[in-house]
Design an enzyme around this catalytic site. Structure first.
Site, PDB file in Angstrom:
ATOM      1  CD1 TRP A   1      -3.004   1.438   0.905  1.00  0.00           C
ATOM      2  CD2 TRP A   1      -1.403   2.430   2.099  1.00  0.00           C
ATOM      3  NE1 TRP A   1      -3.468   2.687   1.260  1.00  0.00           N
ATOM      4  CE2 TRP A   1      -2.494   3.321   1.985  1.00  0.00           C
ATOM      5  CE3 TRP A   1      -0.279   2.847   2.793  1.00  0.00           C
ATOM      6  CZ2 TRP A   1      -2.488   4.594   2.561  1.00  0.00           C
ATOM      7  CZ3 TRP A   1      -0.262   4.113   3.367  1.00  0.00           C
ATOM      8  CH2 TRP A   1      -1.368   4.966   3.242  1.00  0.00           C
ATOM      9  CG  HIS A   2       3.368   2.304   3.263  1.00  0.00           C
ATOM     10  ND1 HIS A   2       2.742   1.281   3.948  1.00  0.00           N
ATOM     11  CD2 HIS A   2       3.348   3.378   4.090  1.00  0.00           C
ATOM     12  CE1 HIS A   2       2.368   1.724   5.137  1.00  0.00           C
ATOM     13  NE2 HIS A   2       2.705   2.981   5.247  1.00  0.00           N
ATOM     14  N   GLY A   3       3.754   1.823  -1.411  1.00  0.00           N
ATOM     15  CA  GLY A   3       4.402   2.224  -2.650  1.00  0.00           C
ATOM     16  C   GLY A   3       4.705   1.065  -3.567  1.00  0.00           C
TER      17      GLY A   3
END
Length: 482
Positions: A325-327
């Site tokens: 989700w973060h990248g």
């Protein structure tokens, strides 16, 4: 529009005055002003991104109404999946298209098959991961019949686009924030003062802590071969406080700004660096995301209700998905896997629900065992942060290899040592203030509230002075890229 910019310093008072003096008597006008202000705030980066958030708002608003009008399980699932595909489709295209394409091409090259594919020059819409998850929570809760769908499109639009937390959270649940748009807000002086305190502390964490740390983090991480292990350790330490000051600072400003307008947002950080184990850390770090994954992914997968293998599987899934989700980079996936590995011993020994209360409750200082556990947890977290910050996985291993070399026991040496020492003093001040306030019910919103008036205002003016004179170069918030 950045919270730490002149633009926002002008924007906020204008919206505040219009909100309380021009629209106070009419709830619909208040909500409409929130929508307009939110679209101006978001469109300040690129007005074209407004079409995405408007389209997502319309889709989930209509799906919510349709879900209320049918009990047919097949139709209801179809409507739910329509919402998921639209929202996750946008997120997947803008955030992960090039990642999957590049890895697809690389995978085929292992078999001697060359595939020529062109990456797209895609600009990631600011905050898309946050408002996508926020509007998805509405659809899921309506589907589960935990929430009545709204027929007030303006209120729903305000919920999706609420400008204080639109770009980087907290990721609010519809069950908490949406009903607040149904009730007329009346100005509360004490709530507004609490909000100003929290905004002030958030600005300190962002401008003084995060932005100053960023200068040394960028210098050291960009040239790991040029520095000793002790310098690399200090660089990782600075990044730990850069990301905390940056992200929790944003949350503080968002929550404080919401209080100015009569809204209550969920707490997103609860002094995570005082945690005694990784499980406690994740109960205190980015709480809105952790609980989102818990309620909408971990529990539906079976949570911890099954056997050991199911618990382990679900734990790894939740951390890997959180990392992704973060990248769109393997570094985030490795970061998620590493945190899952940290968590695993606690899960297998049924100790993952220990330490539910804040450390050293009712005491001035922690005991030796508590202090040791806090330091151990912080060190484990610091190693994981190296992967989060690194450009790629090989860069992270290169950095860690240098950090754990024999030069770890040397004296750090890099340009700007005096400024770095001053930054360490500010970090110590941050730790001292937050340790002192760790038991406050509403966190840092009560900053100095119980102190004598002269001491309280000395603290406030000192923080303002430090922000003005010792703030680092203006930096975008780290989580804008997520």
């Amino acid at each position: 529009m950045l919270f730490n910019s002149i633009d926002f310093a002008v924007f906020l008072p204008i919206v505040f005055i219009l909100y309380w003096f021009a629209t106070q008597r009419n709830l619909k006008y208040q909500n409409f002003l929130v929508v307009v202000a939110s679209y101006v705030f978001y469109g300040w980066w690129d007005w074209r991104f407004l079409f995405l958030i408007i389209f997502s708002t319309i889709v989930d608003f209509l799906i919510g109404i349709k879900l209320a009008n049918t009990d047919n399980p097949i139709k209801r699932k179809g409507l739910l999946w329509t919402s998921m595909l639209v929202n996750l489709g946008f997120l997947g295209f803008f955030k992960y298209y090039n990642f999957f394409l590049d890895n697809f091409v690389t995978a085929f090259s292992f078999f001697g098959k060359e595939i020529h594919a062109s990456s797209l020059e895609i600009v990631l819409p600011v905050g898309i991961s946050f408002y996508t998850f926020q509007t998805m929570s509405y659809t899921i809760d309506v589907y589960r019949k935990k929430l009545e769908p709204t027929k007030d499109f303006i209120a729903f639009s305000a919920f999706v686009s609420f400008f204080p937390q639109l770009v980087a959270g907290p990721i609010e649940r519809a069950t908490n924030l949406l009903p607040q748009f149904y009730e007329k807000r009346i100005f509360d002086y004490h709530k507004a003062v609490d909000g100003m305190r929290q905004i002030l502390w958030g600005l300190f964490k962002k401008i003084v802590i995060a932005d100053n740390c960023a200068e040394f983090v960028n210098l050291i991480f960009d040239n790991p071969d040029s520095y000793s292990g002790s310098t690399l350790l200090l660089g990782a330490f600075f990044f730990a406080f850069q990301i905390y000051g940056d992200f929790s600072g944003y949350s503080d400003i968002a929550i404080g700004t919401s209080r100015l307008f009569g809204f209550h947002l969920m707490r997103n950080f609860n002094f995570p660096y005082f945690s005694r184990d990784i499980a406690e850390f994740w109960r205190r770090w980015h709480i809105s995301l952790s609980t989102w994954f818990r309620d909408y992914l971990y529990v539906p997968l079976g949570g911890s209700r099954g056997g050991t293998s199911m618990k382990v599987r679900n734990t790894f899934i939740i951390f890997v998905v959180s990392g992704f989700w973060h990248g769109a980079n393997w570094t985030f996936i490795v970061w998620g896997l590493l945190n899952a590995i940290y968590f695993l011993p606690l899960l297998l020994t049924d100790n993952n629900r220990n330490n539910l209360e804040i450390v050293a409750k009712g005491k001035l200082l922690p005991n030796f065992h508590e202090l040791l556990m806090i330091l151990l947890t912080f060190c484990l977290t610091l190693v994981a942060w190296v992967f989060f910050r690194a450009d790629n996985v090989s860069h992270a291993f290169q950095y860690l290899s240098g950090m754990f070399s024999i030069s770890l026991f040397s004296i750090p040496d890099f340009p700007g040592m005096m400024k770095a020492f001053l930054t360490l003093i500010f970090i110590a001040f941050l730790i001292l203030i937050e340790w002192n306030g760790r038991e406050w019910q509403f966190g840092i919103a009560h900053l100095g509230q119980n102190w004598k008036r002269p001491l309280r205002y000395t603290l406030y003016y000192a923080i303002i002075f430090v922000i003005i004179w010792f703030g680092g170069a203006e930096q975008e918030f780290i989580y804008f890229q997520f």
